[in-house]
Design a protein around this motif. Sequence first.
Motif, PDB file in Angstrom:
ATOM      1  N   ALA A  73      18.250 -60.350  -7.133  1.00 34.83           N
ATOM      2  CA  ALA A  73      18.585 -60.117  -5.725  1.00 34.83           C
ATOM      3  C   ALA A  73      19.984 -60.638  -5.400  1.00 34.83           C
ATOM      4  N   VAL A  74      20.366 -61.770  -5.975  1.00 41.33           N
ATOM      5  CA  VAL A  74      21.711 -62.308  -5.761  1.00 41.33           C
ATOM      6  C   VAL A  74      22.757 -61.382  -6.375  1.00 41.33           C
ATOM      7  N   VAL A  75      22.485 -60.880  -7.574  1.00 44.00           N
ATOM      8  CA  VAL A  75      23.401 -59.941  -8.225  1.00 44.00           C
ATOM      9  C   VAL A  75      23.526 -58.660  -7.400  1.00 44.00           C
ATOM     10  N   LEU A  76      22.427 -58.174  -6.872  1.00 43.94           N
ATOM     11  CA  LEU A  76      22.463 -56.975  -6.035  1.00 43.94           C
ATOM     12  C   LEU A  76      23.322 -57.199  -4.797  1.00 43.94           C
ATOM     13  N   LEU A  77      23.157 -58.323  -4.118  1.00 46.48           N
ATOM     14  CA  LEU A  77      23.975 -58.604  -2.934  1.00 46.48           C
ATOM     15  C   LEU A  77      25.442 -58.794  -3.300  1.00 46.48           C
ATOM     16  N   ALA A  78      25.732 -59.361  -4.467  1.00 47.50           N
ATOM     17  CA  ALA A  78      27.115 -59.503  -4.916  1.00 47.50           C
ATOM     18  C   ALA A  78      27.749 -58.134  -5.153  1.00 47.50           C
ATOM     19  N   ILE A  79      26.990 -57.216  -5.735  1.00 47.36           N
ATOM     20  CA  ILE A  79      27.506 -55.861  -5.959  1.00 47.36           C
ATOM     21  C   ILE A  79      27.745 -55.155  -4.637  1.00 47.36           C
ATOM     22  N   VAL A  80      26.810 -55.297  -3.697  1.00 55.95           N
ATOM     23  CA  VAL A  80      26.972 -54.667  -2.374  1.00 55.95           C
ATOM     24  C   VAL A  80      28.190 -55.244  -1.660  1.00 55.95           C
ATOM     25  N   ASN A  81      28.377 -56.573  -1.703  1.00 57.44           N
ATOM     26  CA  ASN A  81      29.549 -57.186  -1.079  1.00 57.44           C
ATOM     27  C   ASN A  81      30.833 -56.724  -1.739  1.00 57.44           C
ATOM     28  N   LEU A  82      30.829 -56.564  -3.043  1.00 52.90           N
ATOM     29  CA  LEU A  82      32.019 -56.112  -3.758  1.00 52.90           C
ATOM     30  C   LEU A  82      32.393 -54.702  -3.347  1.00 52.90           C
ATOM     31  N   VAL A  83      31.397 -53.839  -3.176  1.00 55.12           N
ATOM     32  CA  VAL A  83      31.676 -52.463  -2.787  1.00 55.12           C
ATOM     33  C   VAL A  83      32.119 -52.382  -1.323  1.00 55.12           C
ATOM     34  N   ARG A  84      31.471 -53.148  -0.451  1.00 52.26           N
ATOM     35  CA  ARG A  84      31.770 -53.064   0.983  1.00 52.26           C
ATOM     36  C   ARG A  84      33.069 -53.755   1.371  1.00 52.26           C
ATOM     37  N   ARG A  85      33.331 -54.932   0.789  1.00 50.74           N
ATOM     38  CA  ARG A  85      34.471 -55.740   1.231  1.00 50.74           C
ATOM     39  C   ARG A  85      35.580 -55.857   0.210  1.00 50.74           C
ATOM     40  N   GLY A  86      35.296 -55.576  -1.031  1.00 43.60           N
ATOM     41  CA  GLY A  86      36.288 -55.743  -2.078  1.00 43.60           C
ATOM     42  C   GLY A  86      36.294 -57.141  -2.667  1.00 43.60           C
TER      43      GLY A  86
END
Length: 89
Positions: A73-86
Amino acid sequence: MNLIILLVVGGVLGWLASIVMRTDAQQGIFLNIVVGIVGALLAGLLITPLIGGSSITQGSFSATSLLISFLGAVVLLAIVNLVRRGSVR
């Protein structure tokens, strides 16, 4: 009964992961459940083959499976943050 347990544990794991990644204010309970369950699926595909064990989506609710699902779940949120915010944040 396993479905209800999966939803509750997935929601708690998603909530804890959102606190760690500081996205708790942006998500509600439904998104926390989705993040927890999808993160557990991601962990089942990526993390489990590397270190062994299982995730919560495979019906195992041991301490190892909870930790593996939390990491997913932490990895998933990190990927989402990377895509959304850079940035991972």
